[in-house]
Design an enzyme around this catalytic site. Structure first.
Site, PDB file in Angstrom:
ATOM      1  N   CYS A   1       0.816  -1.070   0.326  1.00  0.00           N
ATOM      2  CA  CYS A   1      -0.065  -0.296  -0.253  1.00  0.00           C
ATOM      3  C   CYS A   1       0.809   1.523  -0.203  1.00  0.00           C
ATOM      4  O   CYS A   1       1.385   1.883  -1.096  1.00  0.00           O
ATOM      5  CB  CYS A   1      -0.960   0.760   0.993  1.00  0.00           C
ATOM      6  SG  CYS A   1      -2.305   0.756   0.955  1.00  0.00           S
TER       7      CYS A   1
ATOM      8  N   HIS B   1      -3.635  -4.454  -0.064  1.00  0.00           N
ATOM      9  CA  HIS B   1      -3.400  -4.978   1.975  1.00  0.00           C
ATOM     10  C   HIS B   1      -3.126  -6.684   1.246  1.00  0.00           C
ATOM     11  O   HIS B   1      -4.233  -7.705   2.362  1.00  0.00           O
ATOM     12  CB  HIS B   1      -3.803  -4.371   2.752  1.00  0.00           C
ATOM     13  CG  HIS B   1      -3.456  -3.769   3.499  1.00  0.00           C
ATOM     14  ND1 HIS B   1      -2.043  -3.319   4.341  1.00  0.00           N
ATOM     15  CD2 HIS B   1      -3.934  -2.695   2.986  1.00  0.00           C
ATOM     16  CE1 HIS B   1      -2.393  -1.562   3.967  1.00  0.00           C
ATOM     17  NE2 HIS B   1      -3.327  -1.177   3.533  1.00  0.00           N
TER      18      HIS B   1
ATOM     19  N   GLU C   1      -1.620  -9.210   3.209  1.00  0.00           N
ATOM     20  CA  GLU C   1      -1.518  -9.904   3.811  1.00  0.00           C
ATOM     21  C   GLU C   1      -2.515 -10.007   4.744  1.00  0.00           C
ATOM     22  O   GLU C   1      -2.690 -11.228   5.387  1.00  0.00           O
ATOM     23  CB  GLU C   1      -0.485  -8.614   5.464  1.00  0.00           C
ATOM     24  CG  GLU C   1      -1.289  -7.714   5.641  1.00  0.00           C
ATOM     25  CD  GLU C   1      -0.783  -6.940   4.336  1.00  0.00           C
ATOM     26  OE1 GLU C   1      -0.982  -6.422   3.531  1.00  0.00           O
ATOM     27  OE2 GLU C   1      -1.376  -5.104   5.358  1.00  0.00           O
TER      28      GLU C   1
HETATM   29  N1  GLN Z   1      -2.007   7.196   3.161  1.00  0.00           N
HETATM   30  C1  GLN Z   1      -1.731   5.571   1.718  1.00  0.00           C
HETATM   31  C2  GLN Z   1      -3.417   6.105   1.292  1.00  0.00           C
HETATM   32  O1  GLN Z   1      -4.392   6.849   1.836  1.00  0.00           O
HETATM   33  C3  GLN Z   1      -1.570   4.170   1.645  1.00  0.00           C
HETATM   34  C4  GLN Z   1      -2.496   3.817   3.005  1.00  0.00           C
HETATM   35  C5  GLN Z   1      -2.214   2.393   3.230  1.00  0.00           C
HETATM   36  O2  GLN Z   1      -0.652   1.774   3.445  1.00  0.00           O
HETATM   37  N2  GLN Z   1      -2.678   1.569   3.244  1.00  0.00           N
HETATM   38  O3  GLN Z   1      -3.371   6.251   0.091  1.00  0.00           O
END
Ligand code: GLN
Length: 550
Positions: free
Chosen positions: A393, A524, A526
């Site tokens: 992410c 994600h 994970e």
């Molecule tokens: N801050 C980033 C966004 O909002 C990544 C979010 C995250 O890593 N879950 O897109």
């Protein structure tokens, strides 16, 4: 109210929190599932937040996102990992959710002019939700973990809902108290008194514990078992020893040594449909705990570590577990090192140099500005020194920013999360997200939950997944800005996964010829890694890391 013939197990905590109610709940789920029953697991969080999405991870740990997109407590991740399946919205509730529905119903004249009160209306809503969860899952048994500890003001209504259910269906409801038995170092003796008090406190709610899970540094001896049995009115066969263990995955196996699942079935008046063999689980638990397996050292570069003088890795729980599953599958043991990106950012040259000694580097999800330049430096190091890198992410967004800055030469490349008027906004907000931020509607409005992605042929991602269509869980507001995609691709970056319409970049990677493994995902992965089915991208990353050992 209750579903006909349905069984309910309530898991409550005594003495103190943080001693493993979630693991007990997950283990009961796994064991009853192995016995041939359809089980659902419910987490009750007594706080007033409507979901876990707005909470600070250093205080609350990871936010676990369900397939549906609901942002929940990290225990839900353990539940899914133990059961090996997805859970539903109904399996999670907070006081905030419960009150929100009651108040909405009141505003809609749903209570026919009555005075709406905690008892019975809020309590009834709790019971309705518990049954809705059972119905949604089509289960025979619901295991409901009530967060907090006996004596907390916030969880009283939930305990009262459980009491009423027991009063109406005495044969269908069982209470399991997870309690802690300290061994003070000055005494060297295990003390049962705090547990006795906790059981009595529970009695004052009109609830009798049927089982006591005796969490302690050591196994419970016969003498203390007897003492607890007499003072707490719980049969000795229903007092289960739960000493500290190296891996939580050992817990259900240990419980079976005390014949816990048979005792539960007995208490619930349910026949044993089949023996709980736990064959695959035992193999996995042995592999994950095998200290003789060769080591592969992985650095996680994050920022949600510090709470006072303690380093807590709870914020990255699913990432850690995903690494463990894939390492175990590959016959290895991951040695994880926490690197605080704020240290790298401060110019701590040692921290950066030390990073190069690891066989793999992960930058997990994150928000906001602090530590971000440290993460970008870590990514640059991974790229230039050809150390396998996996970005999750934020870790993917920052990987693309690093590439844009240092390969494409766009020195001012940034994300508009940090720099609103960036000259090169390589990572930017989607239009609908701009509206949410303008209106301050932060709760539950990110791009959340499972979305499909298409995987490009001939890429590392495709080789790992072995299919061209996948579904992964998201939690972010920002996206790779399509205006830069062509230039980034020309400079060598491959967008190997996109949304089915090709509009959203979901995976970025460098070709194998350029780097042993440099890959980031906008989602994600994970969140979908499970003990018996590790995530293919984590496995591919670890394969590359292990190859560095040679
Ligand atoms: N801050 C980033 C966004 O909002 C990544 C979010 C995250 O890593 N879950 O897109």
């Amino acid at each position: 109210m209750a579903r006909e013939g349905h069984k309910y197990i309530f898991v409550l905590g005594g003495v103190m929190s943080g001693v493993g109610k979630g693991v007990v709940t997950s283990s009961i789920g796994l064991l009853l599932q192995e016995k041939g029953y359809a089980v659902n697991l419910v987490k009750v969080d007594p706080y007033l937040n409507v979901d876990a999405g707005t909470m600070n991870p250093t205080e609350h740990g990871e936010t676990f996102v369900l397939r549906s997109g609901l942002e929940t407590d990290q225990d839900m991740g353990n539940y899914e990992r133990f059961l090996g399946r997805d859970l539903t919205n109904e399996d999670y509730m907070t006081s905030g959710m419960v009150y929100q529905s009651v108040i909405a119903q009141e505003r809609a004249l749903g209570y026919g002019g009555k005075c709406v009160e905690a008892i019975p209306h809020v309590r009834d809503e709790i019971m309705r939700r518990i049954d809705a969860a059972a119905a949604q899952n089509g289960s025979n048994v619901s295991v409901i973990e009530i967060g907090g500890t006996i004596g907390d003001f916030q969880n009283e209504l939930f305990i009262d809902a459980a009491r009423v259910l027991k009063a109406k269906h005495p044969d269908d409801v069982v209470f399991v108290m997870v309690s802690y038995l300290p061994v003070p170092s000055t005494l060297g003796e295990m003390k049962t008194r705090p547990t006795q008090h906790a059981v009595r406190e529970l009695n004052s709610y009109g609830v009798q514990a049927d089982f006591i899970i005796a969490r302690a540094p050591q196994p419970l001896d016969a003498r203390r078992k007897e003492k607890l049995a007499i003072s707490c009115n719980v049969h000795a066969d229903r007092i289960i020893s739960a000493p500290d263990i190296k891996s939580i995955y050992q817990a259900p196996i240990n419980f079976e040594k005390d014949k816990f699942s048979n005792a539960l079935l007995d208490a619930l008046k349910l026949p044993e449909k089949q023996k709980a063999s736990l064959t695959a689980w035992k193999k996995f638990a042995a592999a994950v705990a095998d200290t003789s397996a060769p080591e592969v050292s992985i650095a996680i570069v994050g920022k949600y570590f510090d709470t006072g003088d303690f380093v807590l890795s709870d914020a990255y729980l699913s990432v850690i577990e995903a690494i463990k599953f894939s390492a175990a599958k590959l016959g290895h043991r991951a040695k994880i090192t926490w690197v605080n990106s704020k240290d790298i950012e401060k110019g701590d040259a040692k921290a950066l140099a030390e990073l190069a000694s690891h066989k793999g580097i992960i930058v997990p999800g994150g928000f906001g500005e602090s530590g971000i330049e440290g993460k970008i430096q870590a990514i640059r190091l991974a790229r230039e020194k050809k150390i396998p890198y996996f970005g999750l992410c934020y870790g993917m967004q920052l990987m693309v920013i690093e590439y844009a800055r240092n390969v494409l030469g766009l020195k001012g490349a940034h994300t508009t999360e940090i720099q609103k008027n960036s000259e090169d906004p390589v990572v930017d907000l989607m239009l609908e997200q701009k509206k949410h931020l303008a209106a301050n509607t932060y709760g539950g409005t990110m791009r959340l939950g499972a979305y499909p992605a298409r995987i490009k042929k001939g890429t590392i991602a495709r080789g790992a997944y072995k299919k061209d269509a996948v579904e992964e869980r998201h939690r972010h507001r920002y996206e790779i800005n399509n205006e830069y995609v062509e230039r980034l691709e020309k400079a060598g970056l491959v967008f190997s996964g996109t949304s089915p319409d090709g509009m959203l970049m979901e995976i970025a990677e460098l070709p194998r010829e350029a780097h042993p493994f440099m890959l980031g995902t906008q989602f994600h992965p994970e969140l979908q890694a499970r003990p018996l089915s590790p995530h293919p991208l984590f496995t591919e990353f670890l394969k590359a890391a292990i190859a560095q050992n040679a």
